[in-house]
Structure formats: structure tokens, C-alpha cells
Design a protein around this motif. Structure first.
Motif, PDB file in Angstrom:
ATOM      1  N   GLN A   1      20.564   3.433  13.756  1.00  0.00           N
ATOM      2  CA  GLN A   1      20.854   3.061  12.063  1.00  0.00           C
ATOM      3  C   GLN A   1      19.831   2.947  11.254  1.00  0.00           C
ATOM      4  OE1 GLN A   1      23.319  -0.609  12.686  1.00  0.00           O
ATOM      5  NE2 GLN A   1      24.463   0.348  14.547  1.00  0.00           N
ATOM      6  N   TRP A   2      18.679   3.177  11.519  1.00  0.00           N
ATOM      7  CA  TRP A   2      17.546   2.940  10.595  1.00  0.00           C
ATOM      8  C   TRP A   2      17.552   3.563   9.338  1.00  0.00           C
ATOM      9  CZ3 TRP A   2      12.166   2.237  13.757  1.00  0.00           C
ATOM     10  CH2 TRP A   2      12.338   1.170  14.167  1.00  0.00           C
ATOM     11  N   LYS A   3      17.899   5.194   9.769  1.00  0.00           N
ATOM     12  CA  LYS A   3      17.705   5.998   8.414  1.00  0.00           C
ATOM     13  C   LYS A   3      18.837   5.407   7.289  1.00  0.00           C
ATOM     14  CE  LYS A   3      18.290  11.026   7.429  1.00  0.00           C
ATOM     15  NZ  LYS A   3      16.982  10.745   6.431  1.00  0.00           N
ATOM     16  N   GLU A   4      19.984   5.400   7.891  1.00  0.00           N
ATOM     17  CA  GLU A   4      21.205   5.035   6.953  1.00  0.00           C
ATOM     18  C   GLU A   4      20.830   3.981   6.246  1.00  0.00           C
ATOM     19  OE1 GLU A   4      25.970   3.803   7.183  1.00  0.00           O
ATOM     20  OE2 GLU A   4      24.890   4.358   8.831  1.00  0.00           O
ATOM     21  N   ILE A   5      20.382   2.704   6.782  1.00  0.00           N
ATOM     22  CA  ILE A   5      19.968   1.494   6.301  1.00  0.00           C
ATOM     23  C   ILE A   5      18.982   1.400   5.262  1.00  0.00           C
ATOM     24  CG2 ILE A   5      19.085  -1.034   6.653  1.00  0.00           C
ATOM     25  CD1 ILE A   5      20.598  -1.046   9.402  1.00  0.00           C
ATOM     26  N   PHE A   6      17.951   2.177   5.580  1.00  0.00           N
ATOM     27  CA  PHE A   6      16.755   2.375   4.603  1.00  0.00           C
ATOM     28  C   PHE A   6      17.230   3.129   3.373  1.00  0.00           C
ATOM     29  CE2 PHE A   6      13.599   1.594   8.069  1.00  0.00           C
ATOM     30  CZ  PHE A   6      13.130   0.329   7.501  1.00  0.00           C
TER      31      PHE A   6
ATOM     32  N   LEU B   1      19.071 -13.005  11.868  1.00  0.00           N
ATOM     33  CA  LEU B   1      18.002 -12.319  11.191  1.00  0.00           C
ATOM     34  C   LEU B   1      17.951 -10.864  11.799  1.00  0.00           C
ATOM     35  CD1 LEU B   1      15.559 -13.366   9.518  1.00  0.00           C
ATOM     36  CD2 LEU B   1      14.168 -12.979  11.884  1.00  0.00           C
ATOM     37  N   MET B   2      18.450  -9.839  11.095  1.00  0.00           N
ATOM     38  CA  MET B   2      18.476  -8.507  11.229  1.00  0.00           C
ATOM     39  C   MET B   2      16.896  -7.925  11.124  1.00  0.00           C
ATOM     40  SD  MET B   2      21.430  -8.264  12.244  1.00  0.00           S
ATOM     41  CE  MET B   2      21.539  -6.506  12.750  1.00  0.00           C
ATOM     42  N   THR B   3      16.560  -7.494  12.232  1.00  0.00           N
ATOM     43  CA  THR B   3      14.729  -6.875  12.034  1.00  0.00           C
ATOM     44  C   THR B   3      14.850  -5.622  12.809  1.00  0.00           C
ATOM     45  OG1 THR B   3      12.888  -7.373  12.724  1.00  0.00           O
ATOM     46  CG2 THR B   3      14.690  -8.241  14.231  1.00  0.00           C
ATOM     47  N   PHE B   4      13.808  -4.747  12.347  1.00  0.00           N
ATOM     48  CA  PHE B   4      13.546  -3.443  12.839  1.00  0.00           C
ATOM     49  C   PHE B   4      12.415  -3.665  13.741  1.00  0.00           C
ATOM     50  CE2 PHE B   4      14.761  -2.698   8.344  1.00  0.00           C
ATOM     51  CZ  PHE B   4      15.866  -2.000   8.834  1.00  0.00           C
ATOM     52  N   GLN B   5      12.072  -4.868  14.129  1.00  0.00           N
ATOM     53  CA  GLN B   5      11.197  -5.001  15.234  1.00  0.00           C
ATOM     54  C   GLN B   5      11.860  -5.340  16.559  1.00  0.00           C
ATOM     55  OE1 GLN B   5       8.458  -8.516  14.658  1.00  0.00           O
ATOM     56  NE2 GLN B   5       7.723  -8.052  12.776  1.00  0.00           N
TER      57      GLN B   5
ATOM     58  N   LEU C   1       8.813   4.343   6.141  1.00  0.00           N
ATOM     59  CA  LEU C   1       8.865   3.039   6.728  1.00  0.00           C
ATOM     60  C   LEU C   1       9.744   3.245   8.136  1.00  0.00           C
ATOM     61  CD1 LEU C   1      10.893   1.235   3.721  1.00  0.00           C
ATOM     62  CD2 LEU C   1       8.626   0.968   4.329  1.00  0.00           C
ATOM     63  N   ILE C   2      10.351   4.229   8.315  1.00  0.00           N
ATOM     64  CA  ILE C   2      10.659   4.347   9.928  1.00  0.00           C
ATOM     65  C   ILE C   2       9.656   4.761  10.750  1.00  0.00           C
ATOM     66  CG2 ILE C   2      12.015   5.992  11.124  1.00  0.00           C
ATOM     67  CD1 ILE C   2      14.017   6.076   8.808  1.00  0.00           C
TER      68      ILE C   2
ATOM     69  N   ALA D   1      18.007  -7.264  16.771  1.00  0.00           N
ATOM     70  CA  ALA D   1      17.191  -5.891  16.363  1.00  0.00           C
ATOM     71  C   ALA D   1      18.296  -4.864  15.784  1.00  0.00           C
ATOM     72  CB  ALA D   1      16.415  -5.538  17.712  1.00  0.00           C
ATOM     73  N   VAL D   2      18.055  -4.130  14.765  1.00  0.00           N
ATOM     74  CA  VAL D   2      18.855  -3.393  14.462  1.00  0.00           C
ATOM     75  C   VAL D   2      18.706  -1.940  15.124  1.00  0.00           C
ATOM     76  CG1 VAL D   2      19.446  -1.824  12.449  1.00  0.00           C
ATOM     77  CG2 VAL D   2      18.510  -3.928  12.085  1.00  0.00           C
ATOM     78  N   PRO D   3      19.571  -1.423  15.880  1.00  0.00           N
ATOM     79  CA  PRO D   3      19.662  -0.061  16.527  1.00  0.00           C
ATOM     80  C   PRO D   3      18.917   1.075  15.965  1.00  0.00           C
ATOM     81  CG  PRO D   3      21.897  -0.835  16.812  1.00  0.00           C
ATOM     82  CD  PRO D   3      21.289  -1.748  15.483  1.00  0.00           C
TER      83      PRO D   3
END
Length: 292
Positions: free
Chosen positions: A235-240, A162-166, A252-253, A230-232
Motif C-alpha cells: 500500500q505504500w505507493k498509493e499512500i505516498f 499509529l500508522m507507520t512505514f517502520q 521515500l519508498i 505497520a502499513v502493508p
């Protein structure tokens, strides 16, 4: 007459249903007539209006006693924040003229924070504008909706993660089912006048959950062992930005950074009333999983 703006959504429909069960007349305000069927089935009057068109909106709320507002952020708009701000100004202009006796707006946990924390800060703007209207005003700040996990559940079941930004994944966060939020909203609209012009209420579920708790619930429902990861942050910007405009990705970030910091996307200190729904996480997720 209760007017529910955005009645076809999860929260709007839940409020409409609760009001109809209480024997109250409901005018369901929609943009798309194709979404009217189940609202008609429960006895709602249907009205069509565009949130960004004050004239059409004024025509459908001019004679109502109370209005509930759910202002969505459109992920398909080129500038989602600007799009939401235009909706806020349009609705505020309409309410300034119509002045219903009561207005309830669904807001967001963290809307009290003065710093820019992304999505909750947009709802801070919503509150600031709408609370200037001369009416009895409810601000119902909602924790994140449990059904939002539905976006990552199919991949979690397929790959066992379960990939999460938390981050950390065992930090509990406030969350609520949309159905419970609608029921709470209906109860507020129906309760006797408190004598206060402004009431700020927070709403969350019966308890708080972590991403690891979500993984455990999905494991139980799917019959497959699933772990939260947790997603590193790098990598957040690219994924969103794979799925939403850059401006929405930025909102969202910032919001996820605030959640992970803790104490920001939360109940406002000394805010007073906190309402709790009854739906547990596993029961809210159950309809989101296909039988395995």
C-alpha cells in the motif's frame, strides 16, 4: 559573521539562537521576508536570497566567515529530486567563488551508502559536490527528526492506531530533535580548527526509538491507548502518491525499505564522531499534541 541558509526552519533557527546566545553575529538568510520576525527578535541580521540564484546568494555570503546549509526537499515541486539538485549546484557555484573559511552542511544518515536508497542518496550527491570546495567542511549527518511523527499523530489520537512505514514496529531507529541538531551544529561551527579539511559527524538523540515507543509516548501525552501498526508494503505507493509527486514517493519508498532492512540508514562504519542530543522523544512530541 555566521550565515545560516534556511534560518527560518527548525534547525536553522536553533543554530541561529545558539550562536546568538554565544554572543556571535548571525546573518539569517531567508527566501521569505515574512518569516524574519523571530530571527530579528534574537538579534540576527536578515538577508533575502534564493537558493537557486547564485548571484543573490553570493551577495549575502560574500563577506562571511562561516556558512551553514540546510537544503530542503520541496514536496510541492513537480520533480523534488531535480529541484534539490538545482539548489545544490547553485549553492556549490556560489561557495566556489566566495570560499568562506568554514561550511557546515546538514546531511542525512545513510548518505555513505553507494546503492540507491532514495532520500539519503540525494544527500550523498550533496556531500560529493560540496566537499570539492576548498574550505574547512563539516558534514553533519542527521538522524530522522522526531517532529516528523507530527504528520500521523492527529490520526493516531483520533483512531487509536499509529500508522507507520517502520516494520517491524518494535525495531529501534535513530532519531533526533531538530532543536538538538541545531545546537550541535552551532557547537561545531564554534569549536577550534582540528586541522582536518573534512569532518564527518553523525547526530542522533540520547537513545533510539521504535514506532511502538512513539505510540507509547503519544498514549501518555494524549491519555488514549494507542498501538503502532505497520502499513502493508503493497500500500505504500498509493499512500505516498496521495500527497506527494511520484518521484518523491519513489525516494521515500526506497528510504523506508532501507530503514527496515537495518544497518543502512545509520552511522557509517568507522566514521568516528557521533554527537548525541539530550531531548527525549516524549518531550519532542509534547508540543505537537493539542491539550486533550
Amino acid at each position: 559573521m555566521f550565515a545560516i541558509v534556511g534560518a527560518a526552519g527548525r534547525v536553522g533557527y536553533s543554530t541561529s539562537l545558539a550562536l546568538r546566545k554565544a554572543g556571535q553575529p548571525v546573518r539569517a538568510i531567508l527566501r521569505d521576508a515574512a518569516k524574519a520576525a523571530r530571527l530579528r527578535e534574537i538579534g540576527c541580521e536578515i538577508a533575502l536570497a534564493d537558493l537557486k540564484d547564485p548571484r543573490s546568494l553570493a551577495q549575502v555570503i560574500d563577506d562571511v566567515d562561516a556558512v551553514q546549509l540546510v537544503i530542503p526537499v520541496s514536496p510541492t515541486a513537480a520533480d523534488p529530486a531535480g529541484d534539490m539538485r538545482r539548489s545544490i549546484q547553485s549553492i556549490a557555484k556560489t561557495l566556489d567563488q566566495a570560499r568562506p573559511k568554514r561550511v557546515l552542511a546538514i546531511s542525512d544518515y545513510g548518505a555513505h551508502v553507494a546503492d540507491d536508497i532514495g532520500m539519503p542518496s540525494l544527500f550523498r550527491e550533496l556531500e560529493a559536490r560540496l566537499t570539492r570546495i576548498d574550505t574547512h567542511f563539516f558534514v553533519l549527518r542527521s538522524a530522522e527528526h522526531m517532529h516528523n511523527w507530527g504528520r500521523v499523530i492527529p490520526r493516531a489520537v483520533a483512531f487509536g492506531e499509529l500508522m507507520t512505514f517502520q516494520d517491524p514496529v518494535d525495531m529501534v531507529q535513530p532519531t533526533i530533535s531538530a532543536q538538538d541538531l541545531g545546537v550541535i551544529a552551532a557547537d561545531l561551527l564554534l569549536r577550534p580548527d582540528s586541522g582536518n579539511d573534512l569532518e564527518v559527524i553523525h547526530a542522533e538523540g540520547p537513545r533510539r526509538y521504535s514506532a511502538s515507543d512513539v505510540a507509547t509516548a503519544v498514549s501518555q501525552l494524549s491519555g488514549r491507548l494507542i498501538h503502532a501498526r505497520a502499513v502493508p508494503r503493497s500500500q505504500w505507493k498509493e499512500i505516498f502518491e496521495r500527497t506527494v509527486p511520484a518521484t518523491l514517493a519513489d525516494l521515500l519508498i526506497k528510504a523506508n525499505d532501507a530503514k527496515n532492512k537495518g544497518g543502512l540508514v545509520d552511522v557509517e562504519p568507522n566514521a568516528g564522531e557521533v554527537r548525541r542530543g539530550t531531548t527525549e522523544l516524549i518531550d519532542a512530541l509534547r508540543p505537537l499534541l493539542s491539550p486533550q
